[in-house]
Write a protein that holds these residues in place. Structure first.
Motif, PDB file in Angstrom:
ATOM      1  N   UNK A  27       0.324  -0.995  -0.179  1.00 36.91           N
ATOM      2  CA  UNK A  27       0.004   0.354  -0.069  1.00 36.91           C
ATOM      3  C   UNK A  27       1.041   1.212  -0.031  1.00 36.91           C
ATOM      4  N   UNK A  28       0.610   1.897  -1.014  1.00 36.73           N
ATOM      5  CA  UNK A  28       1.616   3.521  -1.339  1.00 36.73           C
ATOM      6  C   UNK A  28       0.384   4.316  -0.686  1.00 36.73           C
ATOM      7  N   UNK A  29       1.650   5.401   0.521  1.00 37.18           N
ATOM      8  CA  UNK A  29       0.996   6.884   0.306  1.00 37.18           C
ATOM      9  C   UNK A  29       1.990   7.952  -0.430  1.00 37.18           C
ATOM     10  N   UNK A  30       1.161   8.787  -1.613  1.00 34.86           N
ATOM     11  CA  UNK A  30       2.101   9.979  -1.687  1.00 34.86           C
ATOM     12  C   UNK A  30       1.300  10.695  -1.443  1.00 34.86           C
ATOM     13  N   UNK A  31       2.842  11.716  -1.365  1.00 33.57           N
ATOM     14  CA  UNK A  31       1.977  13.603  -1.536  1.00 33.57           C
ATOM     15  C   UNK A  31       3.261  14.029  -2.402  1.00 33.57           C
ATOM     16  N   UNK A  32       1.874  15.425  -3.172  1.00 31.23           N
ATOM     17  CA  UNK A  32       2.698  16.283  -4.215  1.00 31.23           C
ATOM     18  C   UNK A  32       1.976  16.983  -3.942  1.00 31.23           C
ATOM     19  N   UNK A  33       2.978  18.514  -5.136  1.00 36.23           N
ATOM     20  CA  UNK A  33       1.972  18.776  -5.937  1.00 36.23           C
ATOM     21  C   UNK A  33       1.720  19.207  -7.498  1.00 36.23           C
ATOM     22  N   UNK A  34       1.250  19.281  -8.197  1.00 36.44           N
ATOM     23  CA  UNK A  34       0.651  19.424  -9.340  1.00 36.44           C
ATOM     24  C   UNK A  34       1.339  20.574 -10.378  1.00 36.44           C
ATOM     25  N   UNK A  35       1.262  20.567 -11.229  1.00 35.97           N
ATOM     26  CA  UNK A  35       1.231  21.853 -11.663  1.00 35.97           C
ATOM     27  C   UNK A  35      -0.325  22.118 -12.701  1.00 35.97           C
ATOM     28  N   UNK A  36      -0.317  24.118 -12.339  1.00 37.51           N
ATOM     29  CA  UNK A  36      -1.162  24.305 -12.505  1.00 37.51           C
ATOM     30  C   UNK A  36      -1.424  25.209 -13.461  1.00 37.51           C
TER      31      UNK A  36
END
Length: 83
Positions: A27-36
């Motif tokens: 099970x994976x948990x990711x925290x990201x910024x996404x481009x806008x």
């Protein structure tokens, strides 16, 4: 694939990741910024699929779940608007 070249005008922070395994599954948990601007729902689904596929190929573990937390949206490739 979501690979992006480094853009010095972007303000995307490095992603964070955690993984737990049990019985050959991950099970994976990711925290990201996404481009806008971006289609957030489509980008999120694509990112989850690609990460799950790659982890499975690299480790042989079945990825059960990829939980994605979007830390923030960051402007990419253009002038920054001031208020």
């Amino acid at each position: 694939m979501l690979r992006r070249r480094f853009d010095p005008r972007s303000d995307l922070a490095a992603p964070g990741a955690r993984a737990t395994t049990h019985g050959g599954r991950a099970q994976l948990a990711l925290t990201v910024d996404l481009p806008y601007p971006a289609d957030i729902a489509d980008t999120s689904r694509q990112l989850q699929r690609e990460v799950a596929d790659r982890v499975t190929r690299l480790t042989g573990l079945e990825v059960r779940d990829v939980t994605l937390t979007i830390r923030r949206l960051a402007t990419v490739g253009g002038p920054v608007r001031a208020q």
